[in-house]
Write a protein that holds these residues in place. Structure first.
Motif, short mmCIF file in Angstrom:
data_model
loop_
_atom_site.label_atom_id
_atom_site.label_comp_id
_atom_site.label_asym_id
_atom_site.label_seq_id
_atom_site.Cartn_x
_atom_site.Cartn_y
_atom_site.Cartn_z
N ASN A 111 0.84 -1.19 0.00
CA ASN A 111 0.00 0.00 0.00
C ASN A 111 0.88 1.24 0.00
O ASN A 111 2.06 1.19 0.39
N ASN A 165 -6.21 -2.22 -3.41
CA ASN A 165 -7.29 -3.21 -3.58
C ASN A 165 -7.20 -3.96 -4.90
O ASN A 165 -7.92 -4.94 -5.11
N ASP A 201 -11.06 5.19 -5.70
CA ASP A 201 -10.63 3.93 -6.30
C ASP A 201 -11.13 3.84 -7.74
O ASP A 201 -11.53 2.80 -8.21
#
Length: 670
Positions: A151, A169, A209
């Motif tokens: 991350n 993700n 996202d």
């Protein structure tokens, strides 16, 4: 351009037997390494020994380094890599005894205060971006809280505040961040489907996202195609091979671009683009190099052409631009070649003046090093294999290309990876072996990168098979051309080169020669175990890794195939002496107390040595460990190939953190 400039004085040197080069001069600490200019052009930093350990030094005088002061005081593994920040701090990374769980440290060059920016245990940290617009901030990727994915985090060097800015993700491998520290682009492995490139549409929310797929590469292009930079205007720069055997340089506008725009397609392509020089402020590409046998530079900006011509004419060695001031007027430059250790210079583009900073290994100047010949060897199925042959000084015929006066014992030196390659650069191993009286052959076999898609494609599922055949074909060439004595050929390598050593001894079935012995470090012997124990942060590449090896260990068919390629399953076929070394903390090739190959060698009464380095990982970092392995290696080779070697006392390495679990007598340690 003449690749091998000789003068009469050089020939006189080779007429006499060369002096034995002490191992210390090849494997001990370098004099100095990696000079880097600060972005404001005021300071120069470099790596040099302090109390025998490599540390970072800073000089306030660019042209006189005698007053340089150490700013780090590491007493264990030393420092190998560092970066200047835009507020004149220095960052460096280090792990613990080779475990590859890197932490990132920040150093105040005025006070020498060192701060660990990522003080987390059992995680890996990697630097992603620095920005002149936010000089105190750095972007780092860390595989926490999930060890299988990295991350993105932002860290303020002054306040030490750490903020997560991107939750991974999508299982991305690489991120690209602009100078406003916005996450704009990312890439990920798509298994056997290749690689995918994404852009982030909504940048108003750092945690959004909204990723959009813009490019999909098939597996054939995945290794030679990738995003390489993101400039301040929102343009992505890529190397891309989708339309040819070799890659070219393209650009794509993030907001409006629909098709790649070609920037440069190298003329007479025989290899991929290797290095790319960017403007340090605009992030736009200025020049690039292509490396087949030798490195060639090409300009993209007319202003850079004059600099490239000057640097090429200054020294015929391979050159690289290591660092640049933010205004791009001051560069640090390195030169090296097959028989020239790195030399470093400060280059001023204002007046095209060049100032020698230091040599990496000046003690080697008093010795004559082996000559390195770049050449092409054809495999049995007509692949062109880029190779490098090193011959001992005084042992070759100056009137004939790459021919020794008489055939020599040969060491086949196999590079690691296998998705890597050999270059025309200084190799301590090759020069040690040549000085001891051996010819050395480095081969870019199938699976080697940078030499076209066909060579990589040809290596899929060929560990221990056609990849091994390429190495055998190169040795056959050496025998046929009277380079090598067929009864005196050794195979040597680390990582994949270690695997190739084991495979060469276990699988090679040829009538005209067999290896006399083998030496390997960190080579996997069981491909099923290799796949099942890969580091967690390789998870996103797992499917592609399995495909390229040729078998899924979770299926009966795949497991059977991998076992057929695993030297440990065929250890009884090894009939020649073998020296094995392993790093106990290796996260890639796990150390196991029970070694099938070693047990087989003992059972079959084959001469063997086994050395366990308890403070190393997948490669050597500590010079004293490297020195000891070089000593054991040349002693072993002298026994079975007959070359000379530098003597050592059995107590010389007693204070090192290593265990000789087998072969003490063989290595002269009893």
């Amino acid at each position: 351009m003449n690749c091998f400039p000789w003068q009469f004085s050089d020939l006189l040197k080779f007429s006499n037997e060369t002096k034995l080069i002490p191992r210390e001069y090849l494997y001990g600490n370098a004099n100095k390494l990696s000079p880097k200019i600060s972005y404001d052009g005021e300071y120069l930093a470099f790596i040099a020994p302090r109390e025998g350990i490599m540390n970072i030094f800073v000089s306030y005088d660019l042209y006189n380094l005698s007053q340089a002061k150490p700013i780090t005081f590491d007493k264990n593994r030393g420092i190998r890599e560092f970066w200047w920040t835009y507020d004149n701090r220095i960052l460096y990374s280090n792990d613990k005894n080779g475990d590859e769980d890197y932490k990132i440290y920040s150093v105040n060059i005025d006070t020498n205060d060192v701060t660990c920016l990522t003080p987390f245990e059992n995680v890996q940290s990697k630097l992603i971006r620095l920005s002149p617009k936010f000089p105190h901030e750095i972007i780092i990727k860390i595989n926490m809280p999930d060890p299988t994915t990295h991350n993105l985090y932002k860290i303020n060097q002054k306040t030490l505040k750490i903020t997560q800015i991107e939750m991974n993700n999508q299982s991305f491998n690489d991120y690209f961040v602009d100078d406003l520290l916005r996450v704009r682009c990312a890439s990920k492995d798509a298994g056997i489907n290749g690689k995918e490139i994404y852009v982030k549409d909504d940048n108003s929310d750092e945690k959004s996202d909204k990723w959009r797929l813009i490019i999909s590469y098939n597996l054939d292009d995945a290794t030679s195609s990738n995003v390489i930079s993101l400039d301040n205007d929102g343009t992505i720069y890529l190397i891309d091979s989708h339309e040819s055997e070799f890659n070219s340089l393209y650009k794509l506008d993030i907001e409006n671009g629909k098709e790649l725009e070609l920037i440069a397609k190298p003329p007479d392509q025989k290899a991929d683009i290797n290095k790319i020089l960017f403007h340090p402020a605009t992030r736009k590409p200025l020049a690039y190099s292509v490396t087949y046998l030798r490195d060639q530079w090409f300009h993209l900006d007319e202003k850079i052409l004059y600099d490239l011509v000057f640097l090429r004419n200054f020294d015929d060695s391979e050159f690289d631009i290591i660092s640049q001031s933010l205004d791009n007027l001051i560069w640090t430059v390195s030169y090296e070649s097959g028989n020239k250790p790195p030399k470093y210079y400060l280059y001023n583009r204002n007046d095209q003046s060049i100032h020698h900073l230091f040599d990496a290994r000046p003690k080697l100047d008093q010795y004559t090093l082996g000559r390195v010949f770049p050449l092409i060897i054809e495999s049995r199925d007509k692949l062109n294999l880029a190779c490098y042959l090193t011959l001992p000084a005084g042992k070759y015929d100056t009137s004939a290309k790459y021919k020794p006066k008489n055939p020599l014992p040969l060491i086949l030196h196999v590079h690691g990876g296998p998705w890597s390659r050999d270059y025309y650069c200084f190799k301590a191993d090759s020069q040690l072996f040549a000085n001891r009286g051996y010819a050395v052959l480095n081969v870019n076999y199938r699976s080697s990168i940078g030499l076209g898609k066909s060579l990589i494609r040809a290596g899929i599922g060929q560990w221990g098979k056609k990849m091994n055949n390429d190495l055998i074909d190169a040795v056959r060439w050496a025998i046929h051309n009277n380079v090598a004595i067929k009864e005196k050929i050794a195979i040597y390598g680390k990582s994949y080169g270690g695997y190739a050593t084991l495979a060469g001894l276990a699988f090679t079935d040829v009538n005209d020669f067999e290896f006399a012995c083998g030496i390997e470090f960190a080579g996997p012997s069981d491909l099923v175990k290799l796949i099942r124990t890969i580091p967690p942060y390789w998870k996103s590449s797992y499917e592609e890794f399995v495909y390229r090896l040729g078998g899924d260990p979770d299926t009966d068919k795949g497991k059977k195939y991998l076992e057929s390629c695993s030297p440990s399953k065929h250890a009884d076929n090894i009939k020649k002496p073998l020296l094995i070394a392993q790093g106990k903390n290796d996260p890639r090739v796990k150390y196991e107390k029970h070694n099938d190959i070693l047990e087989s060698l003992k059972r079959n009464k084959i001469s063997a040595g086994y050395i366990l380095y308890c403070d190393e990982g997948h490669g050597f970092v500590k010079p004293k460990n490297q020195l000891s392995f070089a000593a054991f290696t040349e002693k072993f080779l002298s026994t079975y190939l007959g070359g000379r070697h530098e003597q050592y006392d059995k107590d010389e390495f007693k204070n090192l953190n290593l265990k000789v679990e087998c072969g003490k007598k063989l290595l002269g340690l009893t």
